[in-house]
Design an enzyme around this catalytic site. Structure first.
Site, PDB file in Angstrom:
ATOM      1  N   TYR A  51     -42.186  -3.890  18.731  1.00 42.13           N
ATOM      2  CA  TYR A  51     -42.942  -2.653  18.554  1.00 42.13           C
ATOM      3  C   TYR A  51     -43.532  -2.222  19.894  1.00 42.13           C
ATOM      4  O   TYR A  51     -44.652  -2.586  20.250  1.00 42.13           O
ATOM      5  CB  TYR A  51     -44.045  -2.831  17.522  1.00 42.13           C
ATOM      6  CG  TYR A  51     -43.579  -3.376  16.179  1.00 42.13           C
ATOM      7  CD1 TYR A  51     -42.237  -3.293  15.800  1.00 42.13           C
ATOM      8  CD2 TYR A  51     -44.470  -3.988  15.308  1.00 42.13           C
ATOM      9  CE1 TYR A  51     -41.817  -3.810  14.580  1.00 42.13           C
ATOM     10  CE2 TYR A  51     -44.057  -4.488  14.086  1.00 42.13           C
ATOM     11  CZ  TYR A  51     -42.723  -4.407  13.735  1.00 42.13           C
ATOM     12  OH  TYR A  51     -42.306  -4.913  12.532  1.00 42.13           O
ATOM     13  N   PRO A 198     -42.421  -1.636   1.759  1.00 45.52           N
ATOM     14  CA  PRO A 198     -42.865  -1.907   0.387  1.00 45.52           C
ATOM     15  C   PRO A 198     -42.916  -0.669  -0.490  1.00 45.52           C
ATOM     16  O   PRO A 198     -42.900  -0.786  -1.726  1.00 45.52           O
ATOM     17  CB  PRO A 198     -44.263  -2.489   0.590  1.00 45.52           C
ATOM     18  CG  PRO A 198     -44.735  -1.886   1.877  1.00 45.52           C
ATOM     19  CD  PRO A 198     -43.513  -1.788   2.736  1.00 45.52           C
TER      20      PRO A 198
END
Length: 271
Positions: A51, A198
């Site tokens: 990231y 999710p």
């Protein structure tokens, strides 16, 4: 609640991947979002070298160091920059994993990272060598728990022959259950399961209907379904918005009846 590995589960964590790290107003907002997450009681913040090639880890350190007691910061190693393909490549060589871990500790301003995850298993390096390198780091006191990401049942079992595994981070949500067998293995062993992505991208009339009945958002319903799905579940939704963060965390208090869960499962089966 904690798993057998000692990791917290049952509440909503925070995935830091979406936070902008470049200087400017967006970075200032990202710092505020991270601090708000801690203020809301988020038990775990998930980052990775990938990231921003360390910039995300540095952002977390700027926002939170010295870290509050009880907060678990998790990062990932095993991926390095590449000029080919998607801009990254596997590198699970033990010497590389040790170097990446030492660099992550410096960026995070930590003496020990409580959860170090292999972002991906390197197909060119034996699993025992990769996991063994992290076990050596754990034995040296630089790592608390060892985690894996995007693994199969067979890979998880192989890794566990070398070291205790604290967590698995695989893609999983109401509409995407490819890794159902991995989740079952985690449940049986008390391994925390951190589903990435999710919240499903699909729109569902049934999810929307359940959300209206509960006075919640569809995203909250999807997170509540995950929490109800397994006692080892710890979702890590990511956002750069404080309002969205608060909605995600509030999903931890949302309770689904057996009937509502059955309706959601039928909707997923028919999708």
């Amino acid at each position: 609640m904690t798993t057998a590995s000692g990791l917290p589960v049952g509440r909503v964590g925070f995935g830091a991947m979406r936070l902008p790290a470049a200087p400017g107003p967006a970075r200032e907002q990202a710092l505020a979002v991270v601090r708000r997450a801690v203020g809301l009681g988020v038990p775990l913040i998930d980052t990775a070298f990938l990231y921003g090639w360390g910039a995300n880890e540095e952002l977390l350190a700027e926002a939170l160091h010295p870290y509050p007691e009880g907060l678990l910061v998790a990062t990932k190693v095993g991926i390095v920059p590449s000029e080919e393909g998607e801009g990254w490549a596997h590198d699970g060589r033990p010497e590389s994993l040790r170097r990446q871990t030492e660099q992550a500790l410096r960026r995070l301003r930590l003496d020990r990272v409580e959860l170090l995850q292999l972002h991906r298993l390197d197909p060119a390096v034996p699993v025992a060598e990769q996991v063994g390198a992290l076990r050596e780091l754990r034995d040296a006191g630089l790592v608390g728990g060892i985690g894996l990401s995007e693994v199969t049942v067979e890979q998880l079992a192989e890794a566990r022959r070398t070291a205790a595994i604290a967590s698995v981070q695989n893609r999983y949500n109401l509409f995407d259950r490819e890794h159902e067998a991995v989740l079952a293995q985690c449940e049986a062993a008390g391994i925390a399961f951190l589903p990435w992505r999710p919240v499903a991208a699909e729109r569902s009339a049934e999810v929307d209907a359940v959300a209206r009945e509960l006075g919640a958002t569809p995203q909250q319903v999807l997170l509540a379904w995950l929490l109800a799905r397994s006692p080892v579940m710890l979702p890590i939704p990511g956002t750069a918005s404080a309002a969205h963060l608060e909605e995600n965390v509030a999903a931890g208090a949302l309770r689904l009846t057996d009937d509502l869960r059955a309706r959601l499962d039928r909707a997923a089966a028919g999708a």
